[in-house]
Design an enzyme around this catalytic site. Structure first.
Site, PDB file in Angstrom:
ATOM      1  N   ASP A  38       0.825  -1.214   0.000  1.00  0.00           N
ATOM      2  CA  ASP A  38       0.000   0.000   0.000  1.00  0.00           C
ATOM      3  C   ASP A  38       0.856   1.259   0.000  1.00  0.00           C
ATOM      4  OD1 ASP A  38      -2.187  -1.624   0.027  1.00  0.00           O
ATOM      5  OD2 ASP A  38      -2.549  -1.448   2.187  1.00  0.00           O
ATOM      6  N   LEU A  84     -18.201 -26.493 -23.588  1.00  0.00           N
ATOM      7  CA  LEU A  84     -17.775 -27.882 -23.455  1.00  0.00           C
ATOM      8  C   LEU A  84     -18.980 -28.800 -23.403  1.00  0.00           C
ATOM      9  CD1 LEU A  84     -15.154 -27.330 -20.630  1.00  0.00           C
ATOM     10  CD2 LEU A  84     -14.650 -27.909 -23.002  1.00  0.00           C
ATOM     11  N   LYS A 116     -13.127 -27.509 -13.094  1.00  0.00           N
ATOM     12  CA  LYS A 116     -14.059 -26.686 -13.862  1.00  0.00           C
ATOM     13  C   LYS A 116     -14.518 -25.568 -12.929  1.00  0.00           C
ATOM     14  CE  LYS A 116     -17.857 -26.751 -17.100  1.00  0.00           C
ATOM     15  NZ  LYS A 116     -18.660 -25.658 -16.564  1.00  0.00           N
ATOM     16  N   LYS A 293      -8.831 -32.312 -21.208  1.00  0.00           N
ATOM     17  CA  LYS A 293      -8.511 -31.795 -22.546  1.00  0.00           C
ATOM     18  C   LYS A 293      -7.365 -32.614 -23.103  1.00  0.00           C
ATOM     19  CE  LYS A 293      -9.572 -27.100 -21.059  1.00  0.00           C
ATOM     20  NZ  LYS A 293      -8.999 -25.846 -20.559  1.00  0.00           N
ATOM     21  N   CYS A 414     -45.272 -28.942  22.396  1.00  0.00           N
ATOM     22  CA  CYS A 414     -45.814 -28.946  23.756  1.00  0.00           C
ATOM     23  C   CYS A 414     -46.717 -27.745  24.044  1.00  0.00           C
ATOM     24  CB  CYS A 414     -44.681 -29.003  24.778  1.00  0.00           C
ATOM     25  SG  CYS A 414     -43.771 -27.457  24.899  1.00  0.00           S
TER      26      CYS A 414
END
Ligand code: IVH
Length: 691
Positions: A38, A84, A116, A293, A414
């Site tokens: 930062d 796919l 996936k 793949k 109850c």
């Protein structure tokens, strides 16, 4: 010393910030603390503000800069973005591989195997190593230009690292929202009292965030990116396999999941499917399956496509964890401590691998927040072993004339008043043990595996034993006879309409009753910590029961202890101490304990152990970041049970720090001090090995 010019300093800061981003998002090995990051960012912003000509489009300060737009421009994809084909069973995966073998005339198939990711597909375009445009998938041919939003995602490189990138490179992948960020966002939404709307699931959250017209809103959403494919490539070459291409992308600065692997043949693929399936719930992000793949890119080209899906890849889906169905009723269940939990009765729906007909709504606040009504169409989620829950309402499908739900004023079992103490979320039946539901749950807990471990005594049987007046309290279990059990079973079967009146069935029933009586008898020899846990003292879980038993050694000493003394026990705070003391002061609890001992329940007594014991005795542990597989309170309790002192701040005395995802300054400090750091996997492994 050489004094650098603002231009040189800006370039140096950009290089440092880019490097830090790459280490953090791609390598998962942060090299500088957040605070330092930062500080450098602020310094760079200051230089660029003073010298606007030094501001470059790929500067890390330029992630949130663009003004809100009215609509997104259309982008025609240079190469279409495909989808796919899905496989839902092993047989379908085998068919997929067989078709490839037949077409290629080859048997030795190697696959890239990948999670996936459950987010939103996008395409990122780089020219001469600079990010120039990013688009959603749209209809596959044309998507929307969401470049300004994508620039806000820190894990997307604005400028490529290394060298030899193609002149034009399109990288495709998934934008997703990590679970921790999703939870944190929703916590803030809940705290906002309706001002910020909660997100339904990480996937919708990612999609919704990316479609914001104001990039400043996107910038506030915790989004991340994984690369998994390339699109257009011009003026340069890529490796010959998909897996090598992914490694190349990682070198160029893209986050590529470390879960991506290679596998040989269908067996290798299916083994990966099971391996990832086991880890699914513990991953820091949602996945809905794995993708196979064919790794050889020349073979991919040879196979080509059918329609819009490649022949060389398939998505093997896990059973869906979310489905929609309708709410037929909203009922209230009464738990062991009287907690009244609303639950939705659902039209049966197959989700997370089982048929679900009930889903918890947690508490009245949750019902109000979701505004679930009888008749609504809802999204039901069942992840892993977690009980199914309603996560959202599909408002478009709400029928006319529905009514907002309200907690009933009286216990459905109850009839006692249901009360909600000031400042508590949980409403409770005020009937105590006079309420049959609470009694059944208390006995069920008493008999459960981790308590007295009475094998075979299910909730249904306990309900029936109570209904027949054979059992009023836990001690009555030890008075049961074989004929009581057979009578109960006969009446229960009659009521269910399943009375098999054969001699064989009679013999089976007798054996069942004998076994159950034997199990009840065997449960009498127990340990003090199991007994304490079985009593169901409010807030006293297994770990606390163990700590109490170790500290006092004998029940008598514990029953006499004042709250101040109880607070000496590791892990016992003032509220729990008060609960324990109140429990043992209650005459009917003392009576039940006396009856149990008279019935023969015994355990070995031991010497009180006042020193912390266990493998972590004397060690101070700090928990930071988000843990995914267990709640932080639970982690604390379990570490304490192993002798650790759990502290909120890191110092030289800290033994080790457990860093979950998105750990911040405490992790930085631990790194600075050279303190041992454990990830969540190491913690769970350790707990498993030592408990
Ligand atoms: S490859 C030609 N790999 O699944 C194949 N897709 O229907 C292009 N997805 O919209 C996609 N994880 O958003 C690929 N490891 C992965 C993926 C993945 C998730 C999504 C993607 C696409 C859908 C395919």
């Amino acid at each position: 010393m050489k004094i650098s010019t603002p231009k040189e300093r800006a370039a140096a800061l950009r290089a440092q910030l880019d490097e830090a981003n790459y280490r953090y998002h791609v390598l998962d090995e942060p090299n500088i603390p957040d605070a330092e990051y930062d500080a450098r960012m602020r310094e760079l912003e200051a230089i660029e503000a003073a010298h606007p000509d030094l501001r470059t489009p790929d500067s890390p300060t330029q992630r949130v800069g663009a003004a809100p737009s009215r609509e997104f421009a259309e982008v025609r994809h240079a190469l279409p973005m495909l989808s796919l084909a899905n496989a839902f069973s092993d047989a379908e995966v085998e068919d997929f591989a067989r078709r490839i073998r037949e077409r290629l005339g080859r048997t030795d198939l190697e696959f890239s195997v990948e999670p996936k990711f459950d987010g939103l597909a996008i395409s990122l375009r780089y020219e001469n190593g600079m990010f120039v445009q990013g688009a959603t998938r749209g209809d596959g041919e044309t998507g929307e230009d969401v470049s300004a939003n994508l620039r806000t995602i820190r894990s997307i490189p604005l400028r490529l690292r290394g060298k030899n990138w193609p002149r034009v490179l399109e990288v495709r992948g998934e934008v997703y929202m990590p679970r921790a960020g999703f939870e944190k966002y929703n916590e803030a939404a809940r705290a906002s009292g309706g001002k910020i709307k909660a997100l339904v699931n990480p996937r919708n959250a990612a999609a919704g965030s990316l479609r914001q017209l104001d990039p400043r809103i996107t910038a506030r959403r915790p989004l991340a990116f994984f690369a998994y494919a390339v699109g257009q490539v011009e003026g340069g070459d890529l490796p010959a396999t998909h897996s090598a291409t992914m490694r190349r992308l990682r070198d160029w600065g893209f986050p590529v999941s470390h879960l991506i692997d290679t596998a040989v043949g269908v067996e290798g693929c299916l083994a990966y499917f099971r391996r990832i399936g086991l880890r699914r719930d513990a991953l820091p992000f949602d996945i809905d399956g794995v993708v196979y793949k064919l790794d050889d890119l020349a073979a991919q080209r040879e196979l080509g496509f059918v329609g819009r899906t490649p022949r060389w890849a398939v998505a093997h889906k896990f059973p869906a964890q979310e489905q929609t169905t309708t709410v037929e009723d909203i009922i209230v269940n009464i738990g062991r401590t009287g907690a009244a939990t609303p639950a939705a009765k659902l039209k049966p729906v197959f989700v997370g691998g089982v048929t679900v007909t009930n889903a918890t709504l947690h508490n009245a606040d949750q019902v109000a927040r979701l505004d679930v009504r009888i008749g609504d169409t809802v999204i039901v989620r069942r992840a892993g072993d977690v009980i199914p829950e309603v996560v959202g309402v599909v408002l478009d499908k709400r029928p006319a004339h529905t009514q907002a739900w309200q907690m009933p004023a009286h216990c459905p079992v109850c009839g006692s008043a249901i009360v909600c103490e000031e400042g508590e979320v949980v409403a409770r039946c005020s009937g105590g043990l006079s309420c049959a539901a609470q009694r059944v749950q208390a006995i069920f807990h008493f008999a459960s595996r981790r308590a007295m471990d009475i094998d075979g005594l299910g909730e249904r049987y306990i309900e029936n034993l109570c209904a027949l007046d054979y059992v009023h309290s836990v001690a009555d279990l030890y008075k049961l006879s074989i004929s009581n059990l057979l009578e109960m079973k006969r009446l229960a079967d009659e009521r269910d309409g399943t009375t098999p009146e054969t001699v064989k069935a009679g013999k089976i029933a007798s054996r069942w009753a004998e076994n159950l009586i034997a199990a009840i008898g065997a449960s009498k020899r127990t340990t003090l910590d199991r007994f304490l846990y079985a009593l169901g003292i409010p807030d006293v879980g297994e770990a606390t029961a163990k700590a109490l038993s170790r500290y006092f050694g004998a029940l008598g000493a514990l029953m006499q202890a004042a709250p101040e003394e109880l607070m000496q026990v590791p892990d016992v705070g003032p509220i729990m101490a008060a609960h324990i003391a109140t429990f043992f002061a209650e005459p009917h609890n003392r009576k039940a304990i006396a009856q149990l001992r008279a019935a023969g329940v015994t355990w070995p007594e031991s010497e009180p152990q006042r020193e912390a014991q266990g493998p972590l005795a004397g060690k101070t542990v700090v928990l930071t970041g988000t843990l995914t597989s267990l709640a932080r309170d639970e982690a604390k309790e379990r570490l304490e049970a192993l002798g650790a002192k759990v502290s909120g701040s890191v110092s030289k005395k800290t033994g080790f720090v457990v860093a979950g995802s998105e750990a911040g300054s405490k992790l930085d400090k631990a790194q600075e001090l050279g303190i041992e750091i454990w990830d969540e996997a190491r913690l769970t492994e350790f707990l498993r090995a030592h408990e």
